[in-house]
Structures are given as structure tokens and as C-alpha cells.
Design a protein around this motif. Structure first.
Motif, PDB file in Angstrom:
ATOM      1  N   SER A   1       0.855  -1.196   0.000  1.00  0.00           N
ATOM      2  CA  SER A   1       0.000   0.000   0.000  1.00  0.00           C
ATOM      3  C   SER A   1       0.883   1.236   0.000  1.00  0.00           C
ATOM      4  CB  SER A   1      -0.919   0.003   1.216  1.00  0.00           C
ATOM      5  OG  SER A   1      -0.163   0.102   2.401  1.00  0.00           O
ATOM      6  N   PHE A   2       0.370   2.312  -0.579  1.00  0.00           N
ATOM      7  CA  PHE A   2       1.108   3.556  -0.651  1.00  0.00           C
ATOM      8  C   PHE A   2       0.245   4.666  -0.080  1.00  0.00           C
ATOM      9  CE2 PHE A   2       3.117   0.927  -3.701  1.00  0.00           C
ATOM     10  CZ  PHE A   2       4.449   1.297  -3.668  1.00  0.00           C
ATOM     11  N   ARG A   3       0.903   5.611   0.561  1.00  0.00           N
ATOM     12  CA  ARG A   3       0.198   6.745   1.130  1.00  0.00           C
ATOM     13  C   ARG A   3       0.798   8.012   0.550  1.00  0.00           C
ATOM     14  NH1 ARG A   3       1.374   3.228   4.965  1.00  0.00           N
ATOM     15  NH2 ARG A   3       3.169   4.389   5.717  1.00  0.00           N
ATOM     16  N   GLY A   4      -0.038   8.839  -0.029  1.00  0.00           N
ATOM     17  CA  GLY A   4       0.454  10.092  -0.602  1.00  0.00           C
ATOM     18  C   GLY A   4      -0.660  11.099  -0.677  1.00  0.00           C
ATOM     19  N   TRP A   5      -0.323  12.328  -0.939  1.00  0.00           N
ATOM     20  CA  TRP A   5      -1.350  13.342  -1.137  1.00  0.00           C
ATOM     21  C   TRP A   5      -2.046  13.072  -2.469  1.00  0.00           C
ATOM     22  CZ3 TRP A   5       1.659  18.455   0.131  1.00  0.00           C
ATOM     23  CH2 TRP A   5       1.825  18.532   1.525  1.00  0.00           C
ATOM     24  N   THR A   6      -3.348  13.267  -2.514  1.00  0.00           N
ATOM     25  CA  THR A   6      -4.101  13.077  -3.751  1.00  0.00           C
ATOM     26  C   THR A   6      -4.849  14.341  -4.168  1.00  0.00           C
ATOM     27  OG1 THR A   6      -5.959  12.197  -2.480  1.00  0.00           O
ATOM     28  CG2 THR A   6      -4.402  10.609  -3.376  1.00  0.00           C
ATOM     29  N   ALA A   7      -4.670  15.401  -3.413  1.00  0.00           N
ATOM     30  CA  ALA A   7      -5.299  16.667  -3.794  1.00  0.00           C
ATOM     31  C   ALA A   7      -4.659  17.207  -5.064  1.00  0.00           C
ATOM     32  CB  ALA A   7      -5.165  17.681  -2.656  1.00  0.00           C
ATOM     33  N   HIS A   8      -5.331  18.115  -5.736  1.00  0.00           N
ATOM     34  CA  HIS A   8      -4.899  18.529  -7.060  1.00  0.00           C
ATOM     35  C   HIS A   8      -4.376  19.960  -7.131  1.00  0.00           C
ATOM     36  CE1 HIS A   8      -6.261  15.103  -9.628  1.00  0.00           C
ATOM     37  NE2 HIS A   8      -6.884  14.829  -8.496  1.00  0.00           N
TER      38      HIS A   8
ATOM     39  N   ARG B   1       0.606  23.597   0.122  1.00  0.00           N
ATOM     40  CA  ARG B   1       1.869  24.235   0.442  1.00  0.00           C
ATOM     41  C   ARG B   1       2.592  23.360   1.462  1.00  0.00           C
ATOM     42  NH1 ARG B   1       0.601  26.778  -3.291  1.00  0.00           N
ATOM     43  NH2 ARG B   1       0.395  29.046  -3.558  1.00  0.00           N
ATOM     44  N   GLY B   2       3.792  22.863   1.096  1.00  0.00           N
ATOM     45  CA  GLY B   2       4.548  22.116   2.084  1.00  0.00           C
ATOM     46  C   GLY B   2       5.196  20.875   1.523  1.00  0.00           C
ATOM     47  N   THR B   3       5.163  19.778   2.307  1.00  0.00           N
ATOM     48  CA  THR B   3       5.912  18.568   2.002  1.00  0.00           C
ATOM     49  C   THR B   3       4.965  17.448   1.580  1.00  0.00           C
ATOM     50  OG1 THR B   3       7.650  19.139   3.567  1.00  0.00           O
ATOM     51  CG2 THR B   3       7.476  16.824   2.940  1.00  0.00           C
ATOM     52  N   LEU B   4       5.300  16.795   0.494  1.00  0.00           N
ATOM     53  CA  LEU B   4       4.589  15.613   0.026  1.00  0.00           C
ATOM     54  C   LEU B   4       5.457  14.400   0.307  1.00  0.00           C
ATOM     55  CD1 LEU B   4       2.501  13.987  -1.677  1.00  0.00           C
ATOM     56  CD2 LEU B   4       3.827  14.656  -3.695  1.00  0.00           C
TER      57      LEU B   4
ATOM     58  N   SER C   1       4.336  24.270  -7.937  1.00  0.00           N
ATOM     59  CA  SER C   1       4.729  25.343  -7.023  1.00  0.00           C
ATOM     60  C   SER C   1       4.252  25.077  -5.603  1.00  0.00           C
ATOM     61  CB  SER C   1       4.166  26.676  -7.510  1.00  0.00           C
ATOM     62  OG  SER C   1       2.746  26.614  -7.607  1.00  0.00           O
ATOM     63  N   SER C   2       3.308  24.121  -5.446  1.00  0.00           N
ATOM     64  CA  SER C   2       2.800  23.808  -4.115  1.00  0.00           C
ATOM     65  C   SER C   2       3.720  22.869  -3.354  1.00  0.00           C
ATOM     66  CB  SER C   2       1.414  23.162  -4.230  1.00  0.00           C
ATOM     67  OG  SER C   2       0.500  24.019  -4.867  1.00  0.00           O
ATOM     68  N   VAL C   3       4.522  22.093  -4.081  1.00  0.00           N
ATOM     69  CA  VAL C   3       5.355  21.074  -3.444  1.00  0.00           C
ATOM     70  C   VAL C   3       6.737  21.659  -3.186  1.00  0.00           C
ATOM     71  CG1 VAL C   3       6.255  18.733  -3.611  1.00  0.00           C
ATOM     72  CG2 VAL C   3       4.078  19.300  -4.685  1.00  0.00           C
ATOM     73  N   GLN C   4       6.969  22.085  -1.963  1.00  0.00           N
ATOM     74  CA  GLN C   4       8.281  22.622  -1.608  1.00  0.00           C
ATOM     75  C   GLN C   4       9.286  21.506  -1.364  1.00  0.00           C
ATOM     76  OE1 GLN C   4       6.942  24.880   1.768  1.00  0.00           O
ATOM     77  NE2 GLN C   4       6.723  26.767   0.580  1.00  0.00           N
ATOM     78  N   SER C   5       8.815  20.408  -0.754  1.00  0.00           N
ATOM     79  CA  SER C   5       9.661  19.247  -0.496  1.00  0.00           C
ATOM     80  C   SER C   5       8.894  17.989  -0.853  1.00  0.00           C
ATOM     81  CB  SER C   5      10.085  19.189   0.975  1.00  0.00           C
ATOM     82  OG  SER C   5      10.834  20.332   1.335  1.00  0.00           O
ATOM     83  N   LEU C   6       9.584  17.046  -1.478  1.00  0.00           N
ATOM     84  CA  LEU C   6       8.996  15.761  -1.829  1.00  0.00           C
ATOM     85  C   LEU C   6       9.874  14.672  -1.226  1.00  0.00           C
ATOM     86  CD1 LEU C   6       7.101  13.883  -3.369  1.00  0.00           C
ATOM     87  CD2 LEU C   6       8.465  14.270  -5.413  1.00  0.00           C
ATOM     88  N   VAL C   7       9.308  13.869  -0.324  1.00  0.00           N
ATOM     89  CA  VAL C   7      10.053  12.826   0.372  1.00  0.00           C
ATOM     90  C   VAL C   7       9.590  11.471  -0.150  1.00  0.00           C
ATOM     91  CG1 VAL C   7      10.591  11.787   2.601  1.00  0.00           C
ATOM     92  CG2 VAL C   7      10.267  14.274   2.417  1.00  0.00           C
TER      93      VAL C   7
ATOM     94  N   PRO D   1      11.205  20.891 -10.427  1.00  0.00           N
ATOM     95  CA  PRO D   1      11.196  22.348 -10.604  1.00  0.00           C
ATOM     96  C   PRO D   1      12.211  23.024  -9.676  1.00  0.00           C
ATOM     97  CG  PRO D   1       8.969  21.470 -10.369  1.00  0.00           C
ATOM     98  CD  PRO D   1       9.908  20.363 -10.007  1.00  0.00           C
ATOM     99  N   SER D   2      12.561  24.238 -10.014  1.00  0.00           N
ATOM    100  CA  SER D   2      13.585  24.953  -9.252  1.00  0.00           C
ATOM    101  C   SER D   2      13.141  25.260  -7.827  1.00  0.00           C
ATOM    102  CB  SER D   2      13.949  26.257  -9.967  1.00  0.00           C
ATOM    103  OG  SER D   2      12.800  27.087 -10.104  1.00  0.00           O
ATOM    104  N   THR D   3      11.830  25.230  -7.573  1.00  0.00           N
ATOM    105  CA  THR D   3      11.323  25.554  -6.242  1.00  0.00           C
ATOM    106  C   THR D   3      11.183  24.313  -5.357  1.00  0.00           C
ATOM    107  OG1 THR D   3       9.063  25.371  -7.106  1.00  0.00           O
ATOM    108  CG2 THR D   3      10.067  27.569  -7.068  1.00  0.00           C
ATOM    109  N   THR D   4      11.563  23.143  -5.852  1.00  0.00           N
ATOM    110  CA  THR D   4      11.309  21.885  -5.134  1.00  0.00           C
ATOM    111  C   THR D   4      12.616  21.191  -4.773  1.00  0.00           C
ATOM    112  OG1 THR D   4       9.223  21.583  -6.323  1.00  0.00           O
ATOM    113  CG2 THR D   4      10.167  19.635  -5.259  1.00  0.00           C
ATOM    114  N   ARG D   5      12.622  20.588  -3.592  1.00  0.00           N
ATOM    115  CA  ARG D   5      13.712  19.716  -3.190  1.00  0.00           C
ATOM    116  C   ARG D   5      13.151  18.313  -2.969  1.00  0.00           C
ATOM    117  NH1 ARG D   5      18.264  20.654   1.599  1.00  0.00           N
ATOM    118  NH2 ARG D   5      19.515  18.797   1.118  1.00  0.00           N
ATOM    119  N   VAL D   6      13.807  17.324  -3.564  1.00  0.00           N
ATOM    120  CA  VAL D   6      13.381  15.937  -3.468  1.00  0.00           C
ATOM    121  C   VAL D   6      14.338  15.186  -2.556  1.00  0.00           C
ATOM    122  CG1 VAL D   6      12.975  13.792  -4.732  1.00  0.00           C
ATOM    123  CG2 VAL D   6      12.317  15.987  -5.748  1.00  0.00           C
TER     124      VAL D   6
END
Length: 406
Positions: free
Chosen positions: A1-8, A12-15, A55-61, A77-82
């Protein structure tokens, strides 16, 4: 199973995408159906779990979990850190459709440690035709590996349990500078299919350099190669060059057909294959450079009084230039299948150099003129003036039967 944001939209923040144990494929990319590249997607096994404004995803873990997983970081994107936190035997691929130009942000990779599992990092730039004059591999003071200059963004990683860093270059004219490599990681750079240059200053872990087509140049500085350096250039076209540079201290360098070693006893080694020409540059110390087996080599001994010892040559042979100060050349006949040229360009001591020519064991016929010394088909060319020329016969006998005295 996987858990993640599903909003569209408008988060603002971390996914975070987290997986249970298994073998999965996780991908981060821009929505291919959006020509304006506004939406970021997170997929697991081709199932879209997240599709929202980039632009909403500042960090993606990404936490893939145990197993043999493939994590593809296609677009950042330049605004995101993975952040990728590996736990299993994972393959982490960075780049989209063979180019790193899509990585504008920051990718940070680590692996849980201690662990019996390891991860491989691949930077995929094989289809990129842009030149990269400032591509670099380095290690921070905290031990973090850093790769920069391949795309607009940055990739760094924590070395423990990272088995391999593989950089796959494209068709541009690239210049890679290896400032250092992490101790526990194999660093592999495939330069791609153009005229590329690799400068190596230091290594802590093994470094493998692979050229392809066209003419590549490898410049390796001795002194801080704590990890091995291997050059394997199998390119079918062009002429490749290896330049080995000594330190400012007195150096002891031995060049053979397949490697250059430093120190007595040997402490640093550069292995090479597929390189058409080698140049050994001495530093400002009083160096000893020994060339017992080479094909198409130039020796530039540098400042100070140096010793150059030559005994086996092939092909185009060896050009030896002691440069400044009083230099000593020692050449031994017996296996000079390519010519030796003594061409000292040093000033103002150009008349203070000496050469010692030794016959091979057995009977020799040695002929000396003002421009060369020969023994059968073997030739030592005297292209610069010498203060002293000493010729020693071998252990055979002269034509009247008397011993030469060695």
C-alpha cells in the motif's frame, strides 16, 4: 500500500510517498499532458497518486521501503527539493528522456545505515547535446557527495550504503572536474560521444572514467589519489590523451604500458587502457621518472634536477624533456622498439644535462654520432646539447674477443 497526497491544487509544504516492502517503480515527473508544466505528478507502478501544482510542493520525500525498487526522478522544478531515503537494493535514476536539463531543483539521496542493502545512483544525460564546461564531483567537509553542473539543479548524497554513482554523459563537449570522491562509493563517469575533458584532483573512493567516441583528455594530479583511478576509453574514433601531473615535492613515478604509479613503495596508481598518448609532467621537486614500457609518451620533468630512466618503448616511442636545471637521462638498449628522443628545452642550464646510454646484456654494436646513438634498429635521438654523454657496453665482448667490462 502507498500513502500520498491526492489533492490537485494549492497545497503548500511537504509531500511524502512511502511504500511497504516489495519491488516497486516510483516516478516523479511533470504532467506530460500539461504543455505549461504547471503540475507535478507522483506515480507508483504507473498509478498516479499525486497530481498537483508544482509550485505547491516545496519538499517531496520518497521512502521506497525494502525490496529491489526503481526510483525515477524525471523532473524537479527549481522551487522543489526531493529527498530519497532508500532502504533496499534500489536503483535511483535522475533525469528525463536522457537529459539532466529537467532537474532544476535539488535532489538529496541517502540510504538507511547500517544495512545489508545498497543503492545505485544513475544520472542520465545520454541524449543531451548541450556542452557542460563546469560539471563537477566533490565531497563536502561533512562527507556529503555533490554533483553539479550537469543540469541546472544539484544532486547530493550521503555515502553510506551507496554502492555506485554512475554519471552517463551526452554528446556535448563536456568538462568534468573531480575534486574528490566519497571513500565508500565507486564513482563512474561515462563521458559520452564528443571531445570531453576530465580533470582529477583527489579521490577517496575508486574512480572509473570511460570515454566513448572522439578525442578525450584525462588530466590526473598525483598526490591525493587515496582511491584508485581507472581509465578505460574504448571509443572507436579520435585520439585520446592522458596527462599525469606530479606534485611540488620530489616524486618517484613509474610509467608502464598500462599504468602510472607514484611513490616508492607505490602508494597511488592510475590504470589506463585505450589511451593513445600519455604525457607525464614533473613538478618543481627533483623527480625520478622511470618509463620501462610505453607507446607514444612525452615526459616533461619540470623544474629542478630530474632523472629520467628509459628502457622499453614501442610505437612512436618516448620524447624526454627534463626542462630546467641539470637533468640526467638513463637509456638502456635491448627493447627499444620505438625511438627515444632526448629534447631538453631547459634554460639557462641547457648545456649542463647528461645522458648515460647502456648496452643490452650480451654483444652490442653501438654507434654514436653528434645527433644520435644506435644499436642495430634501436635509436636514441640527441635533439638537445649535453654536457656529458656516457656510453656503456653490455656484458658481451668486443670484436677482438676481449670483455667490454660491463
Amino acid at each position: 500500500s502507498f500513502r500520498g497526497w491526492t489533492a490537485h491544487s494549492f497545497l503548500r509544504g511537504t509531500l511524502q510517498i512511502q511504500a511497504d516492502p516489495g519491488e516497486d517503480q516510483i516516478e516523479v515527473r511533470l504532467d506530460p499532458g500539461d504543455p505549461r508544466h504547471r503540475y507535478q505528478q507522483g506515480l507508483v507502478n504507473d498509478r498516479i497518486l499525486f497530481n498537483g501544482r508544482s509550485s505547491s510542493v516545496q519538499s517531496l520525500v520518497i521512502v521506497p521501503g525494502l525490496g529491489q525498487n526503481v526510483i525515477r526522478i524525471a523532473d524537479v522544478p527549481s522551487t522543489t527539493r526531493v529527498f530519497v531515503t532508500s532502504e533496499g537494493d534500489d536503483r535511483i535514476q535522475v533525469g528525463s528522456n536522457g537529459t539532466m536539463e529537467t532537474i532544476a531543483g535539488w535532489v538529496t539521496i541517502s540510504h538507511s545505515s547500517p544495512s545489508p542493502y545498497t543503492a545505485i545512483i544513475e544520472l542520465l544525460d545520454t541524449e543531451n547535446s548541450n556542452d557542460h564546461p563546469l560539471a563537477g564531483v566533490s565531497v563536502t567537509t561533512f562527507g556529503q557527495g555533490v554533483i553539479s553542473g550537469i543540469g541546472p539543479g544539484l544532486v547530493d548524497f550521503t555515502p553510506p550504503n551507496i554502492k555506485l554513482l554512475s554519471i552517463l554523459g551526452g554528446s556535448g563537449r563536456d568538462t568534468y572536474t573531480v575534486f574528490n570522491t566519497p571513500e565508500s562509493v565507486i564513482t563512474q563517469i561515462n563521458t559520452g560521444i564528443n571531445d570531453d575533458t576530465v580533470n582529477v584532483w583527489a579521490t577517496n573512493g575508486p574512480l572509473i572514467l570511460e570515454g566513448q567516441a572522439n578525442s578525450d583528455t584525462y588530466v590526473v594530479n598525483l598526490g591525493e589519489l587515496l582511491g584508485s583511478v581507472t581509465i578505460d576509453d574504448g571509443g572507436p574514433f579520435g585520439s585520446d590523451n592522458l596527462v599525469v601531473k606530479a606534485t611540488s615535492d620530489p616524486d618517484y613515478i613509474v610509467k608502464t604500458a598500462s599504468q602510472v604509479s607514484w611513490g616508492n613503495p607505490v602508494s597511488q596508481t592510475i590504470k589506463h587502457a585505450g589511451v593513445e598518448r600519455v604525457t607525464v609532467e614533473g613538478g618543481s621537486g627533483a623527480d625520478t621518472i622511470i618509463d620501462p614500457d610505453s607507446d607514444d609518451v612525452t615526459i616533461l620533468a619540470g623544474p629542478a634536477s630530474d632523472t629520467i630512466d628509459l628502457s622499453n618503448t614501442r610505437g612512436n616511442g618516448v620524447v624526454a624533456d627534463g626542462q630546467t636545471d641539470w637533468d640526467r637521462y638513463v637509456v638502456t638498449f635491448g627493447n627499444l622498439l620505438g625511438p627515444v628522443s632526448i629534447a631538453d628545452t631547459g634554460t639557462p642550464f641547457e648545456f649542463a644535462d647528461s645522458a648515460e646510454i647502456n648496452g643490452a646484456p650480451g654483444n652490442n654494436v653501438i654507434v654514436a654520432t653528434d645527433s644520435k646513438v644506435t644499436s642495430g634498429s634501436q635509436t636514441v635521438k640527441l635533439l638537445s646539447k649535453l654536457a656529458n654523454l656516457t656510453i656503456r657496453g653490455g656484458t658481451g665482448r668486443t670484436p677482438d674477443g676481449s670483455p667490454t667490462g660491463g
